[in-house]
Design a protein around this motif. Structure first.
Motif, PDB file in Angstrom:
ATOM      1  N   ASP A  72     -22.380 -72.803   6.936  1.00  0.00           N
ATOM      2  CA  ASP A  72     -22.300 -72.084   5.663  1.00  0.00           C
ATOM      3  C   ASP A  72     -21.621 -72.971   4.625  1.00  0.00           C
ATOM      4  O   ASP A  72     -20.422 -73.228   4.710  1.00  0.00           O
ATOM      5  CB  ASP A  72     -21.518 -70.777   5.831  1.00  0.00           C
ATOM      6  N   SER A  74     -21.588 -72.232   1.394  1.00  0.00           N
ATOM      7  CA  SER A  74     -21.377 -71.459   0.170  1.00  0.00           C
ATOM      8  C   SER A  74     -20.018 -70.775   0.104  1.00  0.00           C
ATOM      9  O   SER A  74     -19.712 -70.126  -0.906  1.00  0.00           O
ATOM     10  CB  SER A  74     -22.462 -70.389   0.043  1.00  0.00           C
ATOM     11  N   SER A  77     -17.788 -71.346  -3.010  1.00  0.00           N
ATOM     12  CA  SER A  77     -18.314 -70.722  -4.225  1.00  0.00           C
ATOM     13  C   SER A  77     -18.171 -69.208  -4.179  1.00  0.00           C
ATOM     14  O   SER A  77     -17.882 -68.571  -5.197  1.00  0.00           O
ATOM     15  CB  SER A  77     -19.789 -71.105  -4.400  1.00  0.00           C
ATOM     16  N   ILE A  78     -18.358 -68.617  -2.985  1.00  0.00           N
ATOM     17  CA  ILE A  78     -18.183 -67.166  -2.853  1.00  0.00           C
ATOM     18  C   ILE A  78     -16.728 -66.789  -3.109  1.00  0.00           C
ATOM     19  O   ILE A  78     -16.433 -65.796  -3.796  1.00  0.00           O
ATOM     20  CB  ILE A  78     -18.631 -66.691  -1.458  1.00  0.00           C
ATOM     21  N   GLN A 115     -27.446 -63.491   1.978  1.00  0.00           N
ATOM     22  CA  GLN A 115     -27.733 -64.765   2.624  1.00  0.00           C
ATOM     23  C   GLN A 115     -28.204 -64.558   4.061  1.00  0.00           C
ATOM     24  O   GLN A 115     -29.092 -65.259   4.548  1.00  0.00           O
ATOM     25  CB  GLN A 115     -26.495 -65.661   2.584  1.00  0.00           C
ATOM     26  N   THR A 130     -27.519 -71.484   2.331  1.00  0.00           N
ATOM     27  CA  THR A 130     -26.135 -71.537   1.858  1.00  0.00           C
ATOM     28  C   THR A 130     -25.921 -72.650   0.829  1.00  0.00           C
ATOM     29  O   THR A 130     -25.021 -72.546   0.001  1.00  0.00           O
ATOM     30  CB  THR A 130     -25.166 -71.722   3.040  1.00  0.00           C
ATOM     31  N   LEU A 131     -26.750 -73.699   0.890  1.00  0.00           N
ATOM     32  CA  LEU A 131     -26.699 -74.708  -0.174  1.00  0.00           C
ATOM     33  C   LEU A 131     -27.129 -74.086  -1.494  1.00  0.00           C
ATOM     34  O   LEU A 131     -26.500 -74.305  -2.540  1.00  0.00           O
ATOM     35  CB  LEU A 131     -27.596 -75.892   0.176  1.00  0.00           C
ATOM     36  N   GLY A 133     -26.893 -70.902  -2.083  1.00  0.00           N
ATOM     37  CA  GLY A 133     -25.823 -69.962  -2.401  1.00  0.00           C
ATOM     38  C   GLY A 133     -24.638 -70.646  -3.054  1.00  0.00           C
ATOM     39  O   GLY A 133     -23.995 -70.077  -3.949  1.00  0.00           O
ATOM     40  N   MET A 134     -24.339 -71.866  -2.626  1.00  0.00           N
ATOM     41  CA  MET A 134     -23.244 -72.614  -3.236  1.00  0.00           C
ATOM     42  C   MET A 134     -23.496 -72.813  -4.727  1.00  0.00           C
ATOM     43  O   MET A 134     -22.584 -72.661  -5.549  1.00  0.00           O
ATOM     44  CB  MET A 134     -23.084 -73.966  -2.537  1.00  0.00           C
ATOM     45  N   PHE A 137     -23.648 -68.997  -6.629  1.00  0.00           N
ATOM     46  CA  PHE A 137     -22.378 -68.292  -6.856  1.00  0.00           C
ATOM     47  C   PHE A 137     -21.383 -69.119  -7.663  1.00  0.00           C
ATOM     48  O   PHE A 137     -20.501 -68.553  -8.306  1.00  0.00           O
ATOM     49  CB  PHE A 137     -21.790 -67.848  -5.514  1.00  0.00           C
ATOM     50  N   ARG A 138     -21.549 -70.441  -7.669  1.00  0.00           N
ATOM     51  CA  ARG A 138     -20.750 -71.242  -8.594  1.00  0.00           C
ATOM     52  C   ARG A 138     -21.188 -70.946 -10.023  1.00  0.00           C
ATOM     53  O   ARG A 138     -20.355 -70.805 -10.937  1.00  0.00           O
ATOM     54  CB  ARG A 138     -20.908 -72.732  -8.270  1.00  0.00           C
ATOM     55  N   GLU A 320     -15.342 -75.060   1.332  1.00  0.00           N
ATOM     56  CA  GLU A 320     -16.309 -75.096   2.419  1.00  0.00           C
ATOM     57  C   GLU A 320     -16.124 -76.341   3.292  1.00  0.00           C
ATOM     58  O   GLU A 320     -16.242 -76.285   4.525  1.00  0.00           O
ATOM     59  CB  GLU A 320     -17.744 -75.041   1.881  1.00  0.00           C
TER      60      GLU A 320
END
Length: 436
Positions: A72, A74, A77-78, A115, A130-131, A133-134, A137-138, A320
């Motif tokens: 994961d 992300s 960023s989460i 995700q 998750t990439l 998602g990173m 969410f950033r 992360e």
């Protein structure tokens, strides 16, 4: 002599777990000398706990994801996004802390479910999801904060990141007695649990640690806990976040060791196809793992935001990498199927001690990044070496001392005549696991 040989044989077969703990002790002793005793001063020990708490929280969820064979990218960023959401809820909207915290955890669960759906049910690799998602969410963090920090937060939330349990002595005692009571109680509980587990394993004739090693290890861990208790009690007592972290470690250790969900997680990481054939609902387990990771990332974001008393656009950057490094340094296997929550905690503490010690020594971030990268590389290299050693029938150390670290393999030449072909055609039984 036989007891010593038996202990050495056991330690050789458990080189991964023992080596991590020994490495932490050696690193602490090294920086204690290099920093002229500053590292283990009561105030600095407290800072170590508080500064690394959110990384340790993330490491719990990350090691579970890695055990299942995923990754994961992300979570940082989460964590930053949840900090921004908490700032909007509490500062701009005026929500009470007791309402905003559960709401933020719910948002984290929804993010994890988003995700997890793409990974488990659509089949996109976790690395890609998750990439993405990173980045997503950033971007949402920057949009939510409008590139500006939000501050200040309520005192109740700030206590989560930097508060302490009340001093029952009223500040009149040299030691904070509530911390002493909790530390001694935890040490006694650890000793009772260790003896109970050893008795159960002996009762069912399971593999057990040699008595000499068990006594040495248990005594050392108990003394270490008492020393940490004394150091914390000598400053301001027990940080609130340490209690949160202790509860998480206890709950997730029990979950991974004693529940169907934990066994299924190990099974998926060990052999996905075999787990499916055994009746494990692999998609559901994977989905729940990422929902859980979202909740823990949200909690880490709240702790980090509470400690800084500010929601920042760059919040969570690099988390992360630190959590992944903690999991791998703590003994998680790159291929999945191996790892423990306790190991991830030790890995996180190694990273924390490195960061803190190098900062005290005045090393720049360039050298800090270099050293942490080398430590991670050595940890993964040690994992590969240990796997090859186990697959090769024992280590050089074990052979030198004539220690049996694994049962001898029966070669084909030793098999009775007429059994070789039968063994090739014999079906491999698959034990059915109880579905959830």
């Amino acid at each position: 002599m036989s007891a010593l040989r038996e202990s050495l044989g056991f330690l050789t077969s458990r080189l991964r777990q023992v080596g991590i703990f020994v490495a932490l002790i050696l690193i602490v002793l090294l920086f204690q000398v290099l920093t002229n005793g500053i590292l283990l001063e009561p105030q600095n020990v407290t800072n170590l706990v508080v500064q690394n708490s959110y990384i340790l929280i993330l490491a719990i969820g990350m090691v579970m994801v890695i055990i299942a064979g995923h990754i994961d990218l992300s979570v940082g960023s989460i964590a930053g996004f949840i900090g921004a959401v908490a700032g909007v809820m509490m500062v701009h909207w005026g929500w009470a802390w007791w309402l905003a915290i559960p709401a933020c955890l719910l948002v984290g669960a929804l993010v994890g479910a988003w995700q997890g759906y793409w990974i488990a049910y659509v089949g996109i690799p976790a690395f890609i999801v998750t990439l993405a998602g990173m980045l997503i969410f950033r971007g949402l963090t920057l949009i939510t904060l409008k590139n500006q920090q939000i501050t200040p937060f309520p005192a109740e939330l700030r206590a989560l990141g930097g508060g302490f349990l009340p001093d029952i002595s009223g500040g009149t005692s040299v030691l904070e007695w509530l911390t002493v009571i909790l530390g001694v109680g935890a040490t006694v509980a650890l000793l009772i649990q260790a003896l109970k587990e050893r008795r159960i394993r002996k009762k069912f004739d399971l593999e057990n640690e040699p008595m000499a090693w068990f006594a040495t290890k248990t005594t050392f861990v108990a003394l270490l806990m008492l020393i940490i208790t004394f150091l914390l009690a000598s400053y301001r007592g027990t940080p609130v976040v340490l209690i949160v972290l202790a509860v998480l470690v206890i709950v997730y250790t029990a979950l991974m060791n004693n529940s169907v969900f934990g066994r299924h997680t190990y099974a998926i990481g060990g052999n996905l196809h075999a787990a499916e054939l055994s009746g494990v609902k692999t998609k559901a387990v994977t989905f729940r793992l990422f929902v859980n990771m979202g909740v823990l990332a949200a909690l880490a974001g709240l702790v980090f935001t509470a400690r800084l008393n500010s929601a920042q656009p760059a919040g969570g950057t690099g988390f992360e990498l630190d959590s992944i490094a903690a999991a791998f340094i703590g003994g998680a296997a790159v291929q999945g199927g191996i790892g423990t929550v306790a190991g991830a905690m030790i890995g996180g503490l190694i990273m924390g001690v490195l960061n803190n010690g190098m900062s005290i020594l005045g090393l720049g971030t360039d050298y800090q990044q270099l050293i942490k990268g080398l430590v991670l590389l050595l940890a993964v290299g040690f994992d590969i070496f240990n796997k090859n050693r186990s697959g090769g029938g024992g280590s050089t150390i074990g052979k030198r001392f004539k220690l049996r670290t694994s049962p001898p393999a029966t070669s084909e030449s030793q098999a009775p005549a007429g059994t070789k072909d039968q063994a090739k055609d014999r079906p491999v039984p698959v034990s059915a696991a109880k579905p959830e």
